[in-house]
Design a protein around this motif. Structure first.
Motif, PDB file in Angstrom:
ATOM      1  N   PRO A   1     -28.337 -44.548  16.957  1.00  0.00           N
ATOM      2  CA  PRO A   1     -28.278 -45.933  17.438  1.00  0.00           C
ATOM      3  C   PRO A   1     -28.034 -46.916  16.287  1.00  0.00           C
ATOM      4  O   PRO A   1     -28.452 -46.674  15.144  1.00  0.00           O
ATOM      5  N   ALA A   2     -27.336 -48.004  16.608  1.00  0.00           N
ATOM      6  CA  ALA A   2     -26.908 -48.978  15.590  1.00  0.00           C
ATOM      7  C   ALA A   2     -28.027 -49.401  14.633  1.00  0.00           C
ATOM      8  O   ALA A   2     -27.788 -49.483  13.427  1.00  0.00           O
ATOM      9  N   PRO A   3     -29.248 -49.670  15.122  1.00  0.00           N
ATOM     10  CA  PRO A   3     -30.267 -50.165  14.191  1.00  0.00           C
ATOM     11  C   PRO A   3     -30.635 -49.176  13.082  1.00  0.00           C
ATOM     12  O   PRO A   3     -31.218 -49.568  12.076  1.00  0.00           O
ATOM     13  N   TYR A   4     -30.319 -47.887  13.271  1.00  0.00           N
ATOM     14  CA  TYR A   4     -30.666 -46.886  12.264  1.00  0.00           C
ATOM     15  C   TYR A   4     -29.486 -46.501  11.379  1.00  0.00           C
ATOM     16  O   TYR A   4     -29.652 -45.760  10.408  1.00  0.00           O
ATOM     17  N   ALA A   5     -28.297 -46.977  11.723  1.00  0.00           N
ATOM     18  CA  ALA A   5     -27.090 -46.456  11.062  1.00  0.00           C
ATOM     19  C   ALA A   5     -27.067 -46.750   9.564  1.00  0.00           C
ATOM     20  O   ALA A   5     -26.696 -45.887   8.762  1.00  0.00           O
ATOM     21  N   GLN A   6     -27.474 -47.954   9.165  1.00  0.00           N
ATOM     22  CA  GLN A   6     -27.408 -48.285   7.734  1.00  0.00           C
ATOM     23  C   GLN A   6     -28.372 -47.433   6.914  1.00  0.00           C
ATOM     24  O   GLN A   6     -28.008 -46.934   5.851  1.00  0.00           O
ATOM     25  N   GLN A   7     -29.583 -47.254   7.414  1.00  0.00           N
ATOM     26  CA  GLN A   7     -30.525 -46.464   6.611  1.00  0.00           C
ATOM     27  C   GLN A   7     -30.099 -45.000   6.552  1.00  0.00           C
ATOM     28  O   GLN A   7     -30.264 -44.339   5.517  1.00  0.00           O
ATOM     29  N   VAL A   8     -29.500 -44.505   7.618  1.00  0.00           N
ATOM     30  CA  VAL A   8     -28.965 -43.139   7.585  1.00  0.00           C
ATOM     31  C   VAL A   8     -27.825 -43.059   6.560  1.00  0.00           C
ATOM     32  O   VAL A   8     -27.753 -42.117   5.765  1.00  0.00           O
ATOM     33  N   ALA A   9     -26.958 -44.060   6.558  1.00  0.00           N
ATOM     34  CA  ALA A   9     -25.848 -44.069   5.589  1.00  0.00           C
ATOM     35  C   ALA A   9     -26.390 -44.066   4.163  1.00  0.00           C
ATOM     36  O   ALA A   9     -25.907 -43.304   3.310  1.00  0.00           O
TER      37      ALA A   9
ATOM     38  N   VAL B   1     -23.041 -37.617  -0.061  1.00  0.00           N
ATOM     39  CA  VAL B   1     -21.927 -37.811   0.877  1.00  0.00           C
ATOM     40  C   VAL B   1     -21.006 -38.918   0.353  1.00  0.00           C
ATOM     41  O   VAL B   1     -21.467 -39.940  -0.151  1.00  0.00           O
ATOM     42  N   ARG B   2     -19.707 -38.683   0.449  1.00  0.00           N
ATOM     43  CA  ARG B   2     -18.728 -39.644  -0.062  1.00  0.00           C
ATOM     44  C   ARG B   2     -17.757 -40.134   1.010  1.00  0.00           C
ATOM     45  O   ARG B   2     -16.872 -40.950   0.736  1.00  0.00           O
ATOM     46  N   ALA B   3     -17.881 -39.633   2.236  1.00  0.00           N
ATOM     47  CA  ALA B   3     -17.002 -40.061   3.330  1.00  0.00           C
ATOM     48  C   ALA B   3     -17.803 -40.004   4.623  1.00  0.00           C
ATOM     49  O   ALA B   3     -18.406 -38.972   4.936  1.00  0.00           O
ATOM     50  N   ILE B   4     -17.827 -41.125   5.338  1.00  0.00           N
ATOM     51  CA  ILE B   4     -18.646 -41.239   6.547  1.00  0.00           C
ATOM     52  C   ILE B   4     -17.774 -41.681   7.715  1.00  0.00           C
ATOM     53  O   ILE B   4     -17.021 -42.645   7.611  1.00  0.00           O
ATOM     54  N   LEU B   5     -17.899 -40.957   8.813  1.00  0.00           N
ATOM     55  CA  LEU B   5     -17.313 -41.425  10.060  1.00  0.00           C
ATOM     56  C   LEU B   5     -18.450 -41.999  10.893  1.00  0.00           C
ATOM     57  O   LEU B   5     -19.380 -41.279  11.266  1.00  0.00           O
TER      58      LEU B   5
END
Lengths: 206, 206
Positions: free
Chosen positions: B153-161, B169-173
């Motif tokens: 879910p969007a609210p967690y995406a930045q911390q996961v990134a 990791v150097r490339a994220i989809l």
């Protein structure tokens, strides 16, 4: 105007619109082709050229008023209204699409969901009741729906596309990993994660 | 070579590769920039110019040998090998991605799946066992995984990134409808169905 503008230019406008919306949400009021270009990895000359197709929207040296440019791009792209979308397929992917939070305020609204599995028909999904795919031609024609998303397994995607087009759909977003054959008056776009991944591997060191 | 080529050109190569693969599967052996352009809605001049960055691959008047061009593009894009991908999120979208049939023979392989929900950890998904997201930094670093897909879910995406990048990791989809902030040495691509839909509404008559 429409016929003179390359589709590749049209394809960049939603990307500009997304970046501008982000800038606006962050509290910015003005931007430049240089700043936009930096954000997007597109040259500022390309951005100015793309926008010049529609009259420019900015003055040399003063940049672009973000909210004005957003409004103009929404108008050009015809998303200053809400389009009804028919979603076909209520499997994992269809459910994810139905719950997707990114449609809001961007011109789209999933109006009906169809699935061919009796297990799914009449169940609720994201405030809608899943209908039998058998009903799709009638519902789509009656509501005058022009856009659809295909989220069915690849072997069924072409027959679903044929059905949708016969019912009046003129734009299809296809999630199935298969190329669709459609008449010239129908647009298709593909959600293909591999295309995005392959664009990034170029830059990676194994 | 790498630094001279605009990213927008790199971005078109996977689209050429997909079209060429389709032509090959249909039994074609030779194609032209004109035929490719017709298929893709891109001018033949653009296609020739894009391919000329890498040496051309075709002779004036004789067109392109499809299988040879496929092999060359796979090499340029570094997908003449298999990249391991970490998938974060095993909800509807993660499950759909895990079952996606389009990765095969295109350079990618989902190697591990993580979720933070105790209900999902240790369950099977597409021949893999879902692991706790707590394990992700260690597993990603140990296996030297460079690519990841974010389906949380969007609210967690930045911390996961942030976690993924710290692990190597150097490339994220990113499937979440949110823009990620990443360092300059990390690539991000977005799966955003709205960008594709907005490209089609331009052509529709309401």
């Amino acid at each position: 105007m429409q016929s003179n503008i390359p589709d590749i230019v049209i394809g960049r406008l939603p990307i500009y619109l997304r970046a501008l919306t982000r800038l606006s949400e962050e509290g910015h009021e003005v931007t430049s082709s240089h700043e936009l270009g930096q954000l997007l990895g597109i040259s500022s000359a390309q951005i100015r050229k793309d926008l010049s197709h529609f009259g420019g929207f900015g003055k040399q040296g003063t940049g672009y008023q973000i909210d004005y440019l957003i409004e103009q791009l929404r108008q050009v792209l015809k998303v200053n209204r809400e389009w009804e979308i028919a979603l076909i397929g209520a499997g994992d992917l269809g459910r994810a699409v139905a719950h997707y939070k990114g449609f809001k305020d961007r011109g789209f609204h999933i109006a009906c969901i169809f699935d061919s599995s009796p297990d799914k028909v009449d169940k609720k999904l994201a405030d809608l009741v899943i209908q039998s795919t058998d009903n799709a031609p009638r519902v789509i024609a009656e509501r005058g729906i022009k856009m659809a998303m295909i989220a069915v397994p690849a072997p069924y995607a072409q027959q679903v596309a044929d059905m949708l087009i016969a019912a009046g759909v003129r734009a299809i977003l296809n999630y199935a990993p298969i190329s669709l054959n459609v008449p010239e008056n129908v647009r298709v776009q593909y959600i293909d994660p591999v295309v995005h991944m392959q664009r990034m591997t170029y830059y990676l060191t194994p």
